[in-house]
Design a protein around this motif. Sequence first.
Motif, mmCIF file in Angstrom:
data_model
loop_
_atom_site.group_PDB
_atom_site.id
_atom_site.type_symbol
_atom_site.label_atom_id
_atom_site.label_comp_id
_atom_site.label_asym_id
_atom_site.label_seq_id
_atom_site.Cartn_x
_atom_site.Cartn_y
_atom_site.Cartn_z
ATOM 1 N N CYS A 1 0.925 -1.113 -0.163
ATOM 2 C CA CYS A 1 -0.177 -0.131 0.293
ATOM 3 C C CYS A 1 0.585 1.476 0.085
ATOM 4 O O CYS A 1 2.001 1.012 0.636
ATOM 5 N N GLY B 1 -5.364 6.502 -0.732
ATOM 6 C CA GLY B 1 -6.554 6.393 -0.343
ATOM 7 C C GLY B 1 -8.435 6.558 -1.224
ATOM 8 O O GLY B 1 -9.119 6.874 -1.024
ATOM 9 N N CYS C 1 -7.265 0.837 -6.886
ATOM 10 C CA CYS C 1 -6.340 0.656 -5.858
ATOM 11 C C CYS C 1 -4.987 0.740 -7.362
ATOM 12 O O CYS C 1 -4.705 -0.329 -8.162
ATOM 13 N N ILE D 1 -4.224 -4.043 -5.334
ATOM 14 C CA ILE D 1 -3.805 -4.788 -3.977
ATOM 15 C C ILE D 1 -5.160 -5.453 -3.825
ATOM 16 O O ILE D 1 -5.821 -5.383 -4.166
HETATM 17 S S1 SF4 Z 1 -6.113 2.127 -2.812
HETATM 18 FE FE1 SF4 Z 1 -4.230 0.714 -2.827
HETATM 19 S S2 SF4 Z 1 -2.763 1.663 -2.699
HETATM 20 FE FE2 SF4 Z 1 -4.607 3.378 -2.399
HETATM 21 S S3 SF4 Z 1 -5.130 2.901 -0.153
HETATM 22 FE FE3 SF4 Z 1 -6.133 1.909 -0.804
HETATM 23 S S4 SF4 Z 1 -5.086 -0.346 -0.706
HETATM 24 FE FE4 SF4 Z 1 -3.349 1.701 -0.276
#
Ligand code: SF4
Lengths: 467, 196
Positions: free
Chosen positions: A317, A321, A379, A383
């Motif tokens: 990550c 957000g 994402c 992920i």
């Molecule tokens: S979209 Fe992916 S990179 Fe962005 S906060 Fe959520 S898990 Fe993390």
Amino acid sequence: MSGRRPVVYPDTTAPLRDRTREALADDSLAANLRAAGASWGTARARISAENPFAQMRDRAREIRRGDIGDLPELLDRLEERVRAAGGVVTRAADADAACRYITDLAAARGATLVAKSKSMATEEIKLNEAIEESGLRVVETDLGEWILQLAGQHPSHIVAPAVHLNKEQVRQVLMAESGWELPTDREALVAHARTRLREVFASADIGISGVNFGVAETGTICVVENEGNARLVTALPRIHVAVMGMERVVRDWDEAAHILQILPMAAIGDDAAGYVNLITGPRAPGEADGPEELHLVILDGGRSALLGTDLEEALDCIRCGACLYSCPMWRSVGGQAYGSPYSGPIGSVLTPLLEGMEGERSSELPFMSSLCGSCHDACPVGIPLHDLLVRVRARVTTTAHRRDRARFRLWSRAWSSPGAYRLSVAAARIGLRLVGRRGWARRLPGPGAEWTSQRDLPTRWPPTPPR
Amino acid sequence: MAADTAALSEGLLAALARRRATGAVVDAAGAAGAAAAQAAQWGVTRSLLVDDPVLEDLAIGPGLARDGDGHEVLVWPEGRGRGWRELLGLEGPELTMGVTVPRLGVAERGTLVLETGPGHGRSIDVVSMYHLAVLPASRLRATLGEALVETYARDGRPPSAVSLVSAPSRTSDIEKISTLGAHGAKGLHVLVVADR
Ligand code: SF4
């Protein structure tokens, strides 16, 4: 000392169910979240259309998978290069160790005022509380974070912490802080905050920032922002302390350049952040600004335990957000109901993993998802959040969940026998006819009550149109 | 100007314009005049300049000082002697301008690469109310990757700070609507100076 401060918010006393109910009943919150989600959605759709987002995302995923695969080695390299550039590096096993290092440093240097730029890692370790407990003043300088600090609230979004407040609410908070009468005008409120916070920049002894990522190749810390406060925090005070989650490392500048471009696309729907501060050590000889001391605190806080497990991808990550905005749950209740600095899909995965599986948040948050998969689509590093949610769910071991699981096992065993299946369907049909009226059951007893508290259940198929 | 440089300048300025920055391509003879005109448009009464031969060659400092009465010109690092309160605009003039010479400019997605050094304070553009960047066209690169790899490729200690600047200071923290001038420069103007 240990055990004094759990890793994630200890101060949420109301159960999750009550918090979400309260959030759902709050009309102004709903309107603010709707506006925020829509504006992110529009910008993000435009930027994805203008750029080869799908390819960029594949590359970003490849980068992050590779970095996490080599994490121990990259961290060693980062540490060595930061030291070579004159910085001090410390590895903190947990929140207490990180906070203690920083408060001890502040005490040793006789600091009185700490200016902070936005950092989720410091939210996670509850650094502000620790600094205040040690008798110092700490001021958040990101506009959203400052507003929340003044309001005594916690961030509701990783990138846009005060997204749940509207401008009238912001005006009230700022008027209470300064005692000045302010117009309900966004420009004027921003200008007011600018002046107030300049007083802090002018006199802070220590600046504390987060780290978006460290570049192992050169020992450089990247701090991404749009307001300019992170630059001021890292350039003016005598001492700069950067707090970094141990997974936030990239290998080299080629990787860094890629992540630096996809991050703002995912986060704010723009193809560049306003400012990226790339910091390698303290100020060099002959320079007239920049900190004399640079301290990098690398936080484990439960992360290393994920390496090599089927939950490792949570470490990929980059805290953009996007999964929050994309999530129908987050958009309905906002981040505060989660009761953790990390909300939304990634928060529901990370909170239990970092905090430990015990506790109300850990046993409830992973279930705050319909597993629709929109988070995975959003994402930028790809992920598979919905898979991770399912894996985290499987680890929840409270009595209630064990009982639930036993019930489902019984049910599945019963329905694998055709006879028992037919019998239960016949029984349900009769039961539904008994409680139903004109083809609809409006209130079911027992385990069905939760269903009918929100919606009616048809007792015939196809259902008769409701009147 | 070579055709590729022209395309790169155009790319840089177009990308920056989408983020509400402004800019123009000027020739060496016109740079000082363009800088003074921009300062006048912003109503700037004090400028803080990096100490860089590019500004000297183009006579930017004298050009600004000539502009109207009382436009004060400070040069880094002596200007730092004023103290943060004054440089931040808490005391003295509020309408100030930082003048920088980026090490590189990136055409794709529009970014300036500012490198810190004894003559280049890392805070110059954000303590000021406005930011004027003077970029020789020969310093344009196509992509961010290219620019960063180049910046960090040399031997020895890397620069202590590099700031990538791609927009005026902005915040969306109030109702997700972008508002300029949060902490750094409220306006960003880039003069791309065509090679002689
Ligand atoms: S979209 Fe992916 S990179 Fe962005 S906060 Fe959520 S898990 Fe993390």
